[in-house]
Motif scaffolding. Structure first.
Motif, PDB file in Angstrom:
ATOM      1  N   VAL A 122       0.795  -1.232   0.000  1.00 46.39           N
ATOM      2  CA  VAL A 122       0.000   0.000   0.000  1.00 46.39           C
ATOM      3  C   VAL A 122       0.828   1.283   0.000  1.00 46.39           C
ATOM      4  CG1 VAL A 122      -1.836  -1.189   1.243  1.00 46.39           C
ATOM      5  CG2 VAL A 122      -0.199   0.178   2.530  1.00 46.39           C
ATOM      6  N   GLN A 123       2.104   1.233   0.396  1.00 44.00           N
ATOM      7  CA  GLN A 123       2.842   2.472   0.615  1.00 44.00           C
ATOM      8  C   GLN A 123       2.984   3.314  -0.655  1.00 44.00           C
ATOM      9  OE1 GLN A 123       6.850   1.955   1.991  1.00 44.00           O
ATOM     10  NE2 GLN A 123       7.274   0.238   0.637  1.00 44.00           N
ATOM     11  N   LYS A 124       2.994   2.694  -1.825  1.00 40.75           N
ATOM     12  CA  LYS A 124       3.126   3.472  -3.058  1.00 40.75           C
ATOM     13  C   LYS A 124       1.889   4.310  -3.359  1.00 40.75           C
ATOM     14  CE  LYS A 124       1.583  -0.305  -6.083  1.00 40.75           C
ATOM     15  NZ  LYS A 124       1.974  -1.197  -7.209  1.00 40.75           N
ATOM     16  N   TYR A 125       0.761   3.993  -2.693  1.00 35.65           N
ATOM     17  CA  TYR A 125      -0.480   4.743  -2.917  1.00 35.65           C
ATOM     18  C   TYR A 125      -0.654   5.914  -1.948  1.00 35.65           C
ATOM     19  CZ  TYR A 125      -1.862   0.643  -5.661  1.00 35.65           C
ATOM     20  OH  TYR A 125      -1.926  -0.364  -6.598  1.00 35.65           O
ATOM     21  N   LEU A 126       0.226   6.017  -0.952  1.00 38.79           N
ATOM     22  CA  LEU A 126       0.073   7.063   0.060  1.00 38.79           C
ATOM     23  C   LEU A 126       0.277   8.450  -0.544  1.00 38.79           C
ATOM     24  CD1 LEU A 126       1.904   5.501   3.129  1.00 38.79           C
ATOM     25  CD2 LEU A 126      -0.498   6.192   3.048  1.00 38.79           C
ATOM     26  N   ARG A 127      -0.623   9.377  -0.206  1.00 39.12           N
ATOM     27  CA  ARG A 127      -0.529  10.756  -0.653  1.00 39.12           C
ATOM     28  C   ARG A 127      -1.063  11.668   0.456  1.00 39.12           C
ATOM     29  NH1 ARG A 127       1.308   8.055  -4.142  1.00 39.12           N
ATOM     30  NH2 ARG A 127       1.222   8.303  -6.402  1.00 39.12           N
ATOM     31  N   LEU A 161      -5.997   5.641  -4.889  1.00 41.43           N
ATOM     32  CA  LEU A 161      -6.119   4.503  -5.784  1.00 41.43           C
ATOM     33  C   LEU A 161      -6.530   4.967  -7.179  1.00 41.43           C
ATOM     34  CD1 LEU A 161      -8.138   2.214  -3.350  1.00 41.43           C
ATOM     35  CD2 LEU A 161      -5.689   2.520  -3.514  1.00 41.43           C
ATOM     36  N   PRO A 162      -6.375   4.125  -8.191  1.00 42.93           N
ATOM     37  CA  PRO A 162      -6.813   4.509  -9.539  1.00 42.93           C
ATOM     38  C   PRO A 162      -8.294   4.833  -9.617  1.00 42.93           C
ATOM     39  CG  PRO A 162      -5.381   2.585  -9.624  1.00 42.93           C
ATOM     40  CD  PRO A 162      -5.694   2.823  -8.171  1.00 42.93           C
ATOM     41  N   THR A 163      -9.104   4.226  -8.758  1.00 41.00           N
ATOM     42  CA  THR A 163     -10.555   4.401  -8.855  1.00 41.00           C
ATOM     43  C   THR A 163     -11.175   5.111  -7.670  1.00 41.00           C
ATOM     44  OG1 THR A 163     -10.795   2.177  -7.921  1.00 41.00           O
ATOM     45  CG2 THR A 163     -10.914   2.380 -10.322  1.00 41.00           C
ATOM     46  N   ALA A 164     -10.420   5.395  -6.635  1.00 44.78           N
ATOM     47  CA  ALA A 164     -11.010   6.005  -5.441  1.00 44.78           C
ATOM     48  C   ALA A 164      -9.911   6.562  -4.545  1.00 44.78           C
ATOM     49  CB  ALA A 164     -11.852   4.978  -4.666  1.00 44.78           C
ATOM     50  N   THR A 165     -10.337   7.331  -3.552  1.00 46.50           N
ATOM     51  CA  THR A 165      -9.426   7.839  -2.540  1.00 46.50           C
ATOM     52  C   THR A 165      -9.946   7.424  -1.172  1.00 46.50           C
ATOM     53  OG1 THR A 165      -8.812   9.742  -3.901  1.00 46.50           O
ATOM     54  CG2 THR A 165      -8.369   9.903  -1.549  1.00 46.50           C
ATOM     55  N   ALA A 166      -9.101   6.756  -0.383  1.00 45.43           N
ATOM     56  CA  ALA A 166      -9.501   6.287   0.940  1.00 45.43           C
ATOM     57  C   ALA A 166      -8.603   6.907   1.994  1.00 45.43           C
ATOM     58  CB  ALA A 166      -9.413   4.763   1.006  1.00 45.43           C
ATOM     59  N   THR A 167      -9.191   7.535   3.000  1.00 43.37           N
ATOM     60  CA  THR A 167      -8.409   8.143   4.077  1.00 43.37           C
ATOM     61  C   THR A 167      -7.798   7.057   4.964  1.00 43.37           C
ATOM     62  OG1 THR A 167      -9.960   9.996   4.071  1.00 43.37           O
ATOM     63  CG2 THR A 167      -8.478   9.825   5.945  1.00 43.37           C
ATOM     64  N   VAL A 168      -6.535   7.226   5.309  1.00 42.35           N
ATOM     65  CA  VAL A 168      -5.846   6.250   6.163  1.00 42.35           C
ATOM     66  C   VAL A 168      -6.408   6.326   7.577  1.00 42.35           C
ATOM     67  CG1 VAL A 168      -3.633   5.559   7.143  1.00 42.35           C
ATOM     68  CG2 VAL A 168      -3.753   6.363   4.767  1.00 42.35           C
TER      69      VAL A 168
END
Length: 317
Positions: A122-127, A161-168
């Protein structure tokens, strides 16, 4: 088909007690785009596309469905507007809904996959992502990985993500065996390495403005601007999710501090009020990694008054 909607954003609902009702009435606000029969047909088609999920409620164009552990909601109204803009017939509207639902389901599957994945995945998706502070409740502060940065906003660590954004969520840190500090560090690095469109423009004869595509650029400004920010800092505005406006202050042109705010004030206000994803109506002074809000006020004649960030005067704006 190209969506105007940049990404599918889930609205996660925790405390709403759904009435289990299906309201098929067409909202008055959208009767100019579609008639009641067309709306009924579109609802029926959408239900068919969502046949693998439980429909909890339909009200004013918003469909609430059960997906996994939580209920989610999405609105048909933007799709109806887009269909009308491109003069789609019923088949075109159905194609638009099909693509939207496919993205919705794909986003849900991505989120579910990542919720069970280890940190190396998952770390590559962190923003980093900015949100208006008013949108974040006390429960959100306790649940999510968030922090204050620019006054009036909060910064969230998200999985983009390519299709959504999820808060950590803080509970995920234990699962991943990482600290919150590590999350912020990696999220900032990934945000700085993202691609941003930048456009320089000279306005009001002498004021140089840099427009940057994407509000998250505000959080990594030094890393992405084409030229280093001077010791005098910069004036920054981030009215909505899609743009950051920046003006560099220089020793030989410090009077531009007031000129640029006067020039942009109405524009920034309109952009903030008119966008579906507003961030902040304020102007900020940025220097050495920190933001200070610039206080504004208006006199009885409507004239704009601008106070340096060090002023302790309250704002009327």
């Amino acid at each position: 088909m190209k969506f105007k909607i940049i990404s599918v954003i889930f609205l996660l609902i925790y405390s709403i007690a759904f009435s289990q009702g299906i309201d098929r009435s067409l909202p008055e606000s959208h009767q100019q785009y579609i008639d009641q029969k067309g709306y009924n047909d579109l609802l029926a088609f959408t239900f068919q596309q969502l046949s693998n999920f439980e429909i909890l409620e339909v009200k004013e164009g918003t469909i609430n469905i059960q997906m996994g552990e939580y209920p989610y909601s999405f609105s048909l109204l933007p799709l109806i507007e887009q269909s009308a803009e491109f003069a789609f017939d019923s088949t075109g509207r159905e194609d638009l809904v099909s693509e939207y639902v496919a993205l919705l389901v794909s986003a849900y599957d991505d989120q579910r996959m990542l919720s069970e994945a280890d940190f190396s995945t998952v770390q590559k998706y962190l923003r980093l992502q900015l949100h208006p502070a008013a949108d974040i409740t006390e429960e959100d502060w306790n649940r999510w990985v968030v922090q204050p940065d620019l006054e009036g906003t909060v910064t969230c660590a998200v999985l983009n993500l390519p299709t959504a954004t999820a808060t950590v969520e803080r509970s995920q840190l234990e699962q991943w065996k990482v600290s919150e500090e590590e999350i912020w560090q990696i999220a900032k690095q990934n945000t700085a390495e993202s691609t941003y469109e930048t456009v320089w423009k000279t306005v009001a004869n002498s004021i140089e403005l840099l427009a940057i595509g994407g509000a998250s650029a505000t959080l990594v400004l030094d890393e992405i601007v084409p030229e280093s920010i001077s010791d005098y800092g910069a004036i920054v505005a981030v009215p909505h999710e899609e743009i950051v406006l920046m003006h560099q202050l220089k020793e030989d042109n410090l009077e531009s501090f007031q000129k640029v705010i006067e020039y942009l004030h109405s524009f920034v206000t309109e952009q903030y009020q008119g966008h579906s994803q507003p961030i902040s109506p304020y102007f900020y002074w940025y220097s050495q990694g920190e933001y200070l809000r610039i206080r504004l006020g208006k006199d009885q004649h409507g004239n704009l008054h601008i106070f340096p960030p060090t002023a302790s005067l309250s704002s009327e704006d």
